[in-house]
Every structure is written in structure tokens, then in C-alpha cells.
Scaffold this motif. Structure first.
Motif, PDB file in Angstrom:
ATOM      1  N   LEU A  89      33.057  52.626  28.421  1.00  0.00           N
ATOM      2  CA  LEU A  89      32.580  54.012  28.325  1.00  0.00           C
ATOM      3  C   LEU A  89      33.144  54.713  27.090  1.00  0.00           C
ATOM      4  O   LEU A  89      32.447  55.473  26.419  1.00  0.00           O
ATOM      5  N   ALA A  90      34.425  54.458  26.805  1.00  0.00           N
ATOM      6  CA  ALA A  90      35.083  55.180  25.713  1.00  0.00           C
ATOM      7  C   ALA A  90      34.846  54.466  24.385  1.00  0.00           C
ATOM      8  O   ALA A  90      35.049  53.264  24.286  1.00  0.00           O
ATOM      9  N   PRO A  91      34.432  55.212  23.334  1.00  0.00           N
ATOM     10  CA  PRO A  91      34.186  54.570  22.033  1.00  0.00           C
ATOM     11  C   PRO A  91      35.423  53.861  21.480  1.00  0.00           C
ATOM     12  O   PRO A  91      35.332  52.798  20.896  1.00  0.00           O
ATOM     13  N   ASN A  92      36.592  54.476  21.651  1.00  0.00           N
ATOM     14  CA  ASN A  92      37.851  53.848  21.200  1.00  0.00           C
ATOM     15  C   ASN A  92      38.794  53.813  22.392  1.00  0.00           C
ATOM     16  O   ASN A  92      39.134  54.857  22.945  1.00  0.00           O
ATOM     17  N   PHE A  93      39.204  52.609  22.737  1.00  0.00           N
ATOM     18  CA  PHE A  93      39.960  52.476  23.979  1.00  0.00           C
ATOM     19  C   PHE A  93      41.096  51.482  23.788  1.00  0.00           C
ATOM     20  O   PHE A  93      40.911  50.425  23.181  1.00  0.00           O
ATOM     21  N   GLN A 105      43.167  41.583  31.540  1.00  0.00           N
ATOM     22  CA  GLN A 105      42.279  40.723  30.745  1.00  0.00           C
ATOM     23  C   GLN A 105      41.283  40.032  31.669  1.00  0.00           C
ATOM     24  O   GLN A 105      40.108  39.905  31.349  1.00  0.00           O
ATOM     25  N   GLN A 106      41.770  39.591  32.833  1.00  0.00           N
ATOM     26  CA  GLN A 106      40.862  38.902  33.761  1.00  0.00           C
ATOM     27  C   GLN A 106      39.787  39.835  34.305  1.00  0.00           C
ATOM     28  O   GLN A 106      38.683  39.397  34.628  1.00  0.00           O
ATOM     29  N   ALA A 107      40.114  41.120  34.391  1.00  0.00           N
ATOM     30  CA  ALA A 107      39.116  42.090  34.877  1.00  0.00           C
ATOM     31  C   ALA A 107      38.079  42.393  33.803  1.00  0.00           C
ATOM     32  O   ALA A 107      37.022  42.945  34.103  1.00  0.00           O
ATOM     33  N   GLY A 108      38.402  42.066  32.542  1.00  0.00           N
ATOM     34  CA  GLY A 108      37.410  42.282  31.479  1.00  0.00           C
ATOM     35  C   GLY A 108      37.847  43.205  30.364  1.00  0.00           C
ATOM     36  O   GLY A 108      37.072  43.459  29.445  1.00  0.00           O
ATOM     37  N   ASN A 109      39.065  43.731  30.411  1.00  0.00           N
ATOM     38  CA  ASN A 109      39.534  44.543  29.278  1.00  0.00           C
ATOM     39  C   ASN A 109      39.801  43.642  28.073  1.00  0.00           C
ATOM     40  O   ASN A 109      40.463  42.611  28.190  1.00  0.00           O
ATOM     41  N   ASP A 110      39.261  44.056  26.909  1.00  0.00           N
ATOM     42  CA  ASP A 110      39.481  43.280  25.683  1.00  0.00           C
ATOM     43  C   ASP A 110      40.599  43.864  24.838  1.00  0.00           C
ATOM     44  O   ASP A 110      41.343  43.136  24.196  1.00  0.00           O
ATOM     45  N   ASN A 111      40.657  45.187  24.815  1.00  0.00           N
ATOM     46  CA  ASN A 111      41.667  45.840  23.968  1.00  0.00           C
ATOM     47  C   ASN A 111      42.918  46.126  24.784  1.00  0.00           C
ATOM     48  O   ASN A 111      43.072  47.191  25.371  1.00  0.00           O
ATOM     49  N   VAL A 112      43.793  45.132  24.815  1.00  0.00           N
ATOM     50  CA  VAL A 112      44.999  45.217  25.649  1.00  0.00           C
ATOM     51  C   VAL A 112      46.231  44.967  24.784  1.00  0.00           C
ATOM     52  O   VAL A 112      46.255  44.018  23.994  1.00  0.00           O
ATOM     53  N   VAL A 113      47.225  45.811  24.946  1.00  0.00           N
ATOM     54  CA  VAL A 113      48.525  45.560  24.324  1.00  0.00           C
ATOM     55  C   VAL A 113      49.513  45.275  25.441  1.00  0.00           C
ATOM     56  O   VAL A 113      49.690  46.097  26.351  1.00  0.00           O
ATOM     57  N   GLU A 114      50.137  44.110  25.377  1.00  0.00           N
ATOM     58  CA  GLU A 114      51.132  43.740  26.402  1.00  0.00           C
ATOM     59  C   GLU A 114      52.516  44.078  25.881  1.00  0.00           C
ATOM     60  O   GLU A 114      53.046  43.376  25.016  1.00  0.00           O
ATOM     61  N   LEU A 115      53.086  45.170  26.382  1.00  0.00           N
ATOM     62  CA  LEU A 115      54.394  45.585  25.853  1.00  0.00           C
ATOM     63  C   LEU A 115      55.508  44.650  26.296  1.00  0.00           C
ATOM     64  O   LEU A 115      56.512  44.514  25.602  1.00  0.00           O
ATOM     65  N   HIS A 116      55.356  44.046  27.480  1.00  0.00           N
ATOM     66  CA  HIS A 116      56.452  43.230  28.015  1.00  0.00           C
ATOM     67  C   HIS A 116      56.112  41.745  28.100  1.00  0.00           C
ATOM     68  O   HIS A 116      56.747  41.011  28.848  1.00  0.00           O
ATOM     69  N   GLY A 117      55.086  41.328  27.353  1.00  0.00           N
ATOM     70  CA  GLY A 117      54.752  39.903  27.303  1.00  0.00           C
ATOM     71  C   GLY A 117      53.795  39.478  28.401  1.00  0.00           C
ATOM     72  O   GLY A 117      53.098  40.315  29.001  1.00  0.00           O
ATOM     73  N   ASN A 118      53.766  38.159  28.644  1.00  0.00           N
ATOM     74  CA  ASN A 118      52.821  37.611  29.625  1.00  0.00           C
ATOM     75  C   ASN A 118      53.479  36.422  30.314  1.00  0.00           C
ATOM     76  O   ASN A 118      53.892  35.457  29.660  1.00  0.00           O
ATOM     77  N   ILE A 119      53.592  36.517  31.630  1.00  0.00           N
ATOM     78  CA  ILE A 119      54.346  35.525  32.401  1.00  0.00           C
ATOM     79  C   ILE A 119      53.650  34.166  32.419  1.00  0.00           C
ATOM     80  O   ILE A 119      54.273  33.148  32.725  1.00  0.00           O
ATOM     81  N   ARG A 120      52.375  34.145  32.055  1.00  0.00           N
ATOM     82  CA  ARG A 120      51.656  32.857  32.080  1.00  0.00           C
ATOM     83  C   ARG A 120      51.994  31.991  30.879  1.00  0.00           C
ATOM     84  O   ARG A 120      51.645  30.820  30.855  1.00  0.00           O
ATOM     85  N   ARG A 121      52.621  32.608  29.881  1.00  0.00           N
ATOM     86  CA  ARG A 121      53.027  31.815  28.703  1.00  0.00           C
ATOM     87  C   ARG A 121      54.532  31.549  28.753  1.00  0.00           C
ATOM     88  O   ARG A 121      55.302  32.399  29.206  1.00  0.00           O
TER      89      ARG A 121
END
Ligand code: OAD
Length: 250
Positions: A89-93, A105-121
Motif C-alpha cells: 500500500l505504501a509507496p516507500n516502506f 520475509q516469509q509473509a511477503g515483506n521484501d523491504n526488511v532490515v534485520e537489526l539483530h540478525g537471523n537465527i536461521r543463518r
């Protein structure tokens, strides 16, 4: 939820959202500071600090192996899906998350910043090689997992206490907060800095700020609105109303 917030979301050019553990609670991922949360049952000093890891790698690797298993068995909930919808919905998100579970990410968000990393890696602390599931297999039997190339210890790609955030992550988050017309803070107690400073920074730069939380966070008093309730119940009708409002204008 107020008409003001719906209108602001429908009008916004720039929307930024900060999320914390509460957004994944309805998926079955435990939070940290709620009653029976992770830091209620476990000691962060013994599990989320590099010194603890070097002293007891099997214990720390085992704890993360358990959390990884929990996370891989969960799925995005309606809150994650509403935030993925909001991105369209939002032009810049920008979705700024303190969570390490990958559910946005799995829900479909593309523009994501992970401040605390990712436990899968996970990666080798000596040579930096990314670890595979197979490399981590010993952790499931209480053994220490080491790098097949250099025998270095394998650690999760998450930020531990006293460590720096991933390069560029906070800068991107701060820019989005400064540019935001609307800033939402969802499911975070807002006590861990620098992430916790983002909603107030956004407010100071003129964003309309709102929080979605089952209780009031540490920064609630500084925001324009507090929407009390579960993120999975509050966010879907909020985003739907904003979309209807935006559609009605075109
Ligand atoms: P916390 O556990 O501190 O806070 C979770 C927040 O979510 C609380 O304010 C709850 O009231 C709220 N909450 C719980 N269930 C909810 C629901 N269904 N809907 C909406 N809100 C709900 O988690 P964080 O704020 O994410 O850092 O914690 C920040 C950081 O502290 C984490 O990233 C982690 C931890 O130490 C690291 O591991 C580096």
C-alpha cells in the motif's frame, strides 16, 4: 484505532514499521520480557554473549538449535501478513525488525532490515564460512559444531549483547524513521537500544507515530497513539481500512 491513523496511513508516502518479539507471539515464538518470556527463564549473560559462547559453546549452540527448531516449525500469523499487505500500500516502506525468525520475509515483506540478525543463518567465527544444516547437526546431540573447513566454532548469525549491529542496518533504519510520514511500533517493549530510539526519532522528525502492543511500551507516552491489543487482531483491520480509504480517493 483512530480515523486519523487510517487517514495518515492512506496518505503516507513513507511508512516505517519497527517490530519486536510480540509480533511473532501469536505464531508461537516466545517473547523475551513477558511473563514466562525467554529472559524470565534463561540468563542472557549465559546464552547471548560471546564470552558465554566461547566458554560453553555446546550449551549456547544447543540453546540456539532449540530456538531454531521452534522457529522453523512456526508460520507467519495475521500480523505478519497485514504488514506484508501494508508494504504493497505504501509507496516507500521499510520493515525494521528486531526479530531473528524470518517470519516477515516469509509473509511477503521484501523491504526488511534485520537489526539483530537471523537465527536461521550460522557462520564460522574463524573463517566466516556460512554453516549448512549438516554442519550444525552435532548441536542437536549436545555436541559442539565446528567448521568443516577450519575447525572454528559455528555461531548463529544473531547480535549478542555488547556486539555491533549488522553493518548499515541502523543507518537504513534511521533514514527510514527520519523520512517516515507514519511510523508504527509493533510488539516491542522498546527497552533495547538503539532500536528503541527509532519511534521517538521518527516523532521528532514529524512522523505520525503509533504503537500496537498488548501493554504500553517504554516509549508509549511519546507516541501519538497507542493501540492496545494483539498485533494479529489490531493490524489486519487497520491495514484493510487504510487500503479502503486509499482506494476511495483514487
Ligand atoms: P520483548 O519481549 O522485550 O517485548 C515484547 C513486547 O511484545 C512486549 O511489550 C509485549 O507487551 C508485547 N506483546 C506480547 N504479545 C503481543 C501480541 N500478541 N501483540 C502485540 N504485542 C505483544 O521483545 P523485544 O522488544 O522484541 O535482542 O525485545 C528486544 C530485544 O531484546 C530482542 O530483539 C532481543 C532481546 O534481548 C537480542 O537478542 C539482541
Amino acid at each position: 484505532m483512530s480515523d486519523e491513523l487510517i487517514r495518515r496511513l492512506a496518505d503516507a508516502d513513507h511508512v516505517a514499521v519497527l517490530t519486536g518479539a510480540g509480533v511473532s507471539a501469536e505464531s508461537g515464538v516466545p517473547t523475551f520480557r513477558d511473563e514466562d518470556g525467554l529472559w524470565d527463564r534463561f540468563s542472557p549473560q549465559e546464552l547471548a554473549h560471546v564470552d558465554a559462547f566461547l566458554e560453553n559453546p555446546d550449551l549456547v549452540q544447543g540453546w540456539y538449535a532449540h530456538r531454531r527448531k521452534v522457529v522453523t516449525e512456526t508460520e507467519p500469523n495475521p500480523a505478519h501478513r497485514a504488514l506484508a499487505d501494508l508494504e504493497t500500500l505504501a509507496p516507500n516502506f521499510l520493515l525494521i525488525t528486531q526479530n531473528v525468525d524470518d517470519l516477515h520475509q516469509q509473509a511477503g515483506n521484501d523491504n526488511v532490515v534485520e537489526l539483530h540478525g537471523n537465527i536461521r543463518r550460522s557462520y564460522c567465527i574463524d573463517c566466516g564460512r556460512e554453516a549448512s544444516e549438516e554442519d550444525l547437526a552435532p548441536t542437536r546431540e549436545g555436541k559442539v559444531a565446528k567448521c568443516p573447513d577450519c575447525d572454528g566454532l559455528l555461531r548463529p548469525d544473531v547480535v549478542w549483547f555488547g556486539e555491533r549491529l549488522p553493518e548499515g542496518a541502523m543507518e537504513k533504519a534511521q533514514q527510514a524513521a527520519a523520512a517516515a510520514d507514519v511510523f508504527l511500533s509493533v510488539g516491542t517493549s522498546a527497552v533495547v537500544y538503539p532500536a528503541a530510539g527509532l519511534p521517538v526519532a521518527a516523532a521528532e522528525h514529524g512522523a505520525y507515530t503509533a504503537e500496537v502492543n498488548t501493554g504500553r511500551s517504554a516509549v508509549a507516552d511519546d507516541l501519538d497513539e497507542v493501540l492496545l491489543g494483539k498485533a494479529g487482531e489490531v493490524l489486519p483491520p487497520l491495514v484493510e481500512s487504510a487500503r479502503e480509504e486509499a482506494d476511495a480517493r483514487t
